[in-house]
Design a protein around this motif. Sequence first.
Motif, PDB file in Angstrom:
ATOM      1  N   ARG A 112      -6.826 -35.342 -19.652  1.00 33.41           N
ATOM      2  CA  ARG A 112      -7.656 -34.150 -19.551  1.00 33.41           C
ATOM      3  C   ARG A 112      -9.008 -34.488 -18.892  1.00 33.41           C
ATOM      4  O   ARG A 112      -9.473 -33.780 -18.006  1.00 33.41           O
ATOM      5  CB  ARG A 112      -7.866 -33.637 -20.975  1.00 33.41           C
ATOM      6  N   ASP A 113      -9.609 -35.610 -19.329  1.00 25.95           N
ATOM      7  CA  ASP A 113     -10.900 -36.045 -18.764  1.00 25.95           C
ATOM      8  C   ASP A 113     -10.777 -36.283 -17.251  1.00 25.95           C
ATOM      9  O   ASP A 113     -11.631 -35.856 -16.476  1.00 25.95           O
ATOM     10  CB  ASP A 113     -11.361 -37.357 -19.429  1.00 25.95           C
ATOM     11  N   LEU A 162      -8.600 -35.034 -15.220  1.00 33.09           N
ATOM     12  CA  LEU A 162      -8.318 -33.784 -14.507  1.00 33.09           C
ATOM     13  C   LEU A 162      -9.594 -32.957 -14.309  1.00 33.09           C
ATOM     14  O   LEU A 162      -9.760 -32.295 -13.285  1.00 33.09           O
ATOM     15  CB  LEU A 162      -7.245 -32.983 -15.244  1.00 33.09           C
ATOM     16  N   ILE A 163     -10.490 -33.013 -15.275  1.00 34.55           N
ATOM     17  CA  ILE A 163     -11.777 -32.306 -15.111  1.00 34.55           C
ATOM     18  C   ILE A 163     -12.554 -32.933 -13.949  1.00 34.55           C
ATOM     19  O   ILE A 163     -13.120 -32.235 -13.111  1.00 34.55           O
ATOM     20  CB  ILE A 163     -12.574 -32.332 -16.430  1.00 34.55           C
ATOM     21  N   HIS A 164     -12.543 -34.257 -13.892  1.00 33.89           N
ATOM     22  CA  HIS A 164     -13.187 -34.966 -12.779  1.00 33.89           C
ATOM     23  C   HIS A 164     -12.560 -34.521 -11.442  1.00 33.89           C
ATOM     24  O   HIS A 164     -13.269 -34.181 -10.488  1.00 33.89           O
ATOM     25  CB  HIS A 164     -13.028 -36.472 -12.998  1.00 33.89           C
ATOM     26  N   GLU A 189     -10.957 -31.806 -10.804  1.00 37.56           N
ATOM     27  CA  GLU A 189     -11.232 -30.393 -10.503  1.00 37.56           C
ATOM     28  C   GLU A 189     -12.614 -30.222  -9.888  1.00 37.56           C
ATOM     29  O   GLU A 189     -12.792 -29.494  -8.907  1.00 37.56           O
ATOM     30  CB  GLU A 189     -11.131 -29.527 -11.758  1.00 37.56           C
ATOM     31  N   ILE A 190     -13.610 -30.923 -10.441  1.00 40.29           N
ATOM     32  CA  ILE A 190     -14.984 -30.799  -9.936  1.00 40.29           C
ATOM     33  C   ILE A 190     -15.046 -31.280  -8.489  1.00 40.29           C
ATOM     34  O   ILE A 190     -15.786 -30.742  -7.674  1.00 40.29           O
ATOM     35  CB  ILE A 190     -15.961 -31.547 -10.860  1.00 40.29           C
ATOM     36  N   GLU A 191     -14.241 -32.276  -8.148  1.00 38.73           N
ATOM     37  CA  GLU A 191     -14.230 -32.788  -6.772  1.00 38.73           C
ATOM     38  C   GLU A 191     -13.289 -32.015  -5.845  1.00 38.73           C
ATOM     39  O   GLU A 191     -13.179 -32.357  -4.668  1.00 38.73           O
ATOM     40  CB  GLU A 191     -13.881 -34.280  -6.774  1.00 38.73           C
ATOM     41  N   GLY A 192     -12.609 -31.008  -6.380  1.00 36.15           N
ATOM     42  CA  GLY A 192     -11.821 -30.132  -5.515  1.00 36.15           C
ATOM     43  C   GLY A 192     -10.350 -30.488  -5.368  1.00 36.15           C
ATOM     44  O   GLY A 192      -9.625 -29.822  -4.636  1.00 36.15           O
ATOM     45  N   ILE A 215      -7.623 -26.164 -12.548  1.00 35.05           N
ATOM     46  CA  ILE A 215      -7.150 -26.025 -13.926  1.00 35.05           C
ATOM     47  C   ILE A 215      -7.030 -24.534 -14.211  1.00 35.05           C
ATOM     48  O   ILE A 215      -8.004 -23.791 -14.124  1.00 35.05           O
ATOM     49  CB  ILE A 215      -8.136 -26.696 -14.906  1.00 35.05           C
ATOM     50  N   VAL A 230      -2.088 -27.168 -14.623  1.00 40.15           N
ATOM     51  CA  VAL A 230      -2.962 -27.744 -13.606  1.00 40.15           C
ATOM     52  C   VAL A 230      -2.220 -27.819 -12.277  1.00 40.15           C
ATOM     53  O   VAL A 230      -1.095 -28.319 -12.217  1.00 40.15           O
ATOM     54  CB  VAL A 230      -3.421 -29.158 -14.021  1.00 40.15           C
ATOM     55  N   PHE A 235      -6.444 -26.467 -22.053  1.00 40.46           N
ATOM     56  CA  PHE A 235      -7.667 -26.192 -21.305  1.00 40.46           C
ATOM     57  C   PHE A 235      -8.141 -24.767 -21.558  1.00 40.46           C
ATOM     58  O   PHE A 235      -7.406 -23.819 -21.346  1.00 40.46           O
ATOM     59  CB  PHE A 235      -7.437 -26.344 -19.799  1.00 40.46           C
ATOM     60  N   VAL A 239     -11.088 -23.112 -19.940  1.00 38.03           N
ATOM     61  CA  VAL A 239     -12.187 -23.379 -19.015  1.00 38.03           C
ATOM     62  C   VAL A 239     -13.447 -22.613 -19.378  1.00 38.03           C
ATOM     63  O   VAL A 239     -14.548 -23.138 -19.332  1.00 38.03           O
ATOM     64  CB  VAL A 239     -11.768 -23.065 -17.562  1.00 38.03           C
ATOM     65  N   ARG A 282     -15.532 -24.321 -21.891  1.00 34.16           N
ATOM     66  CA  ARG A 282     -16.183 -25.486 -21.294  1.00 34.16           C
ATOM     67  C   ARG A 282     -17.432 -25.067 -20.504  1.00 34.16           C
ATOM     68  O   ARG A 282     -18.489 -25.676 -20.610  1.00 34.16           O
ATOM     69  CB  ARG A 282     -15.199 -26.202 -20.350  1.00 34.16           C
ATOM     70  N   ARG A 290     -16.905 -32.267 -25.042  1.00 27.41           N
ATOM     71  CA  ARG A 290     -16.551 -33.426 -24.222  1.00 27.41           C
ATOM     72  C   ARG A 290     -16.306 -33.016 -22.763  1.00 27.41           C
ATOM     73  O   ARG A 290     -16.795 -33.663 -21.835  1.00 27.41           O
ATOM     74  CB  ARG A 290     -15.278 -34.016 -24.846  1.00 27.41           C
ATOM     75  N   ASP A 291     -15.568 -31.909 -22.582  1.00 26.34           N
ATOM     76  CA  ASP A 291     -15.283 -31.414 -21.227  1.00 26.34           C
ATOM     77  C   ASP A 291     -16.587 -31.106 -20.481  1.00 26.34           C
ATOM     78  O   ASP A 291     -16.757 -31.462 -19.315  1.00 26.34           O
ATOM     79  CB  ASP A 291     -14.447 -30.122 -21.293  1.00 26.34           C
ATOM     80  N   ILE A 302     -18.456 -34.279 -19.420  1.00 30.35           N
ATOM     81  CA  ILE A 302     -17.885 -34.939 -18.240  1.00 30.35           C
ATOM     82  C   ILE A 302     -18.379 -34.246 -16.971  1.00 30.35           C
ATOM     83  O   ILE A 302     -18.776 -34.892 -15.999  1.00 30.35           O
ATOM     84  CB  ILE A 302     -16.341 -34.959 -18.329  1.00 30.35           C
ATOM     85  N   ILE A 352     -20.690 -36.045 -14.020  1.00 27.57           N
ATOM     86  CA  ILE A 352     -20.337 -36.122 -12.601  1.00 27.57           C
ATOM     87  C   ILE A 352     -21.476 -35.571 -11.742  1.00 27.57           C
ATOM     88  O   ILE A 352     -21.736 -36.061 -10.653  1.00 27.57           O
ATOM     89  CB  ILE A 352     -18.994 -35.395 -12.348  1.00 27.57           C
ATOM     90  N   LYS A 402     -22.488 -26.380  -3.218  1.00 24.39           N
ATOM     91  CA  LYS A 402     -21.855 -27.143  -4.297  1.00 24.39           C
ATOM     92  C   LYS A 402     -22.571 -28.487  -4.467  1.00 24.39           C
ATOM     93  O   LYS A 402     -22.729 -28.993  -5.571  1.00 24.39           O
ATOM     94  CB  LYS A 402     -20.374 -27.376  -3.949  1.00 24.39           C
TER      95      LYS A 402
END
Lengths: 223, 223
Positions: A50-51, A53-55, A57-60, A64, A70, B6, B8, B11, B50-51, B54, B58, B151
């Motif tokens: 999960r951690d 995947l969040i990373h 997602e933020i980078e494109g 999610i 996902v 998830f 979102v 989060r 936690r989500d 993260i 980033i 972004k």
Amino acid sequence: MKSQLFVVSLREQVYEYLRNEMTTGSLTSGSTINLTKIAEQLGISKTPLRDALIHLEIEGFVTILPRRGVMVNALALNDVKNAYEAIGIIEAAIILDCFDKITSAHISRLEELNERMIKDVQTNDFSRLFKTNLAFHNVFNTLSGNPLFNKFMLPIKHRLYDFQGQSYIHDWELKNCEEHSLFINFLKQENPRSAAMILKDFHWSYSVNEAFIKQFYAMTEQN
Amino acid sequence: MKSQLFVVSLREQVYEYLRNEMTTGSLTSGSTINLTKIAEQLGISKTPLRDALIHLEIEGFVTILPRRGVMVNALALNDVKNAYEAIGIIEAAIILDCFDKITSAHISRLEELNERMIKDVQTNDFSRLFKTNLAFHNVFNTLSGNPLFNKFMLPIKHRLYDFQGQSYIHDWELKNCEEHSLFINFLKQENPRSAAMILKDFHWSYSVNEAFIKQFYAMTEQN
């Protein structure tokens, strides 16, 4: 309590694993990620997955979808256009700002890496070519001493080369190497404006590369 | 299984909550985040917390120390320097690339927002001033149609204004408004080069603003 809350290295390992799955074609563009299967394969709980995947997602790299799973993001032509424009602007600005820091050792390194790229094209080693290409651009990108630029550009560059597997366009890569040579020559001639122009208005110009880009990403869709 | 994995929106809510705690001064620079306390306060489990952390890591707001907790990142002068350099380069490039898209309606909007900023300074409304300033720059930043730029820039701009509470430097903000006026005048004169120069070489120049920057962040350290 704290001891279980964050294990960053595991998150990073899972992140790298998923990125590699995208590059090698095990996770394809537009597909849905089977979280249960991946957690089982790696022998991990869903938390580091999960951690990671969040990373991503933020980078494109992924989207999610709450309560639905996902999805691996497809790269649209417009994404490529935006990526080229952003990288061209930043790399050209770095050359103009950091020209005084470029030494003969940097020039030699650029020449050496460009020669290696031509060999990578000749031996069809796409994976090595991508890394050599990143190293070439890093020779000047790191001169700025500003970590924000690479933090921004690296995930974008990675996205551009996702889902390619071993397929690439021979002529396009040779054209890139020729532009690298022109760029090196302008640096040797102490002409930062022309070196920046080659980067922004040719090397990272969407319209100049449009035919190859369309061919490249169309190839991918057939894979 | 998927349904719990998830959520979102939760989060994002926790992300916004923590960002606000930094801006209002409840979470101070260099402090450690008490995760148990925050989870209790918000009545949530540690998962969305936690989500959100993260996401914040980033973007540079916090550092997750494995097995030791989460620290709110202090902003070093070098971080400010890198942030100014990066934003200056990108905003100047956007003006040069998108000058043809600027209409009289955009100019009017810029004038209106700059007048509002001067009022915000006069009424000591720092929180509103920050939002008006973001809106001013957004008038041209959105012209690029390239979402990658904002972004990249928005989290950096937010970081620059974290931990300020209601304290700011009156003269510095008025100088910023004067530079906005000069910028608008160059747009009216159809002089994109000078408009870009004001942004990159004055408004976002670290050396031009160094005295104010040092005063601003020193003030914060005393808070």
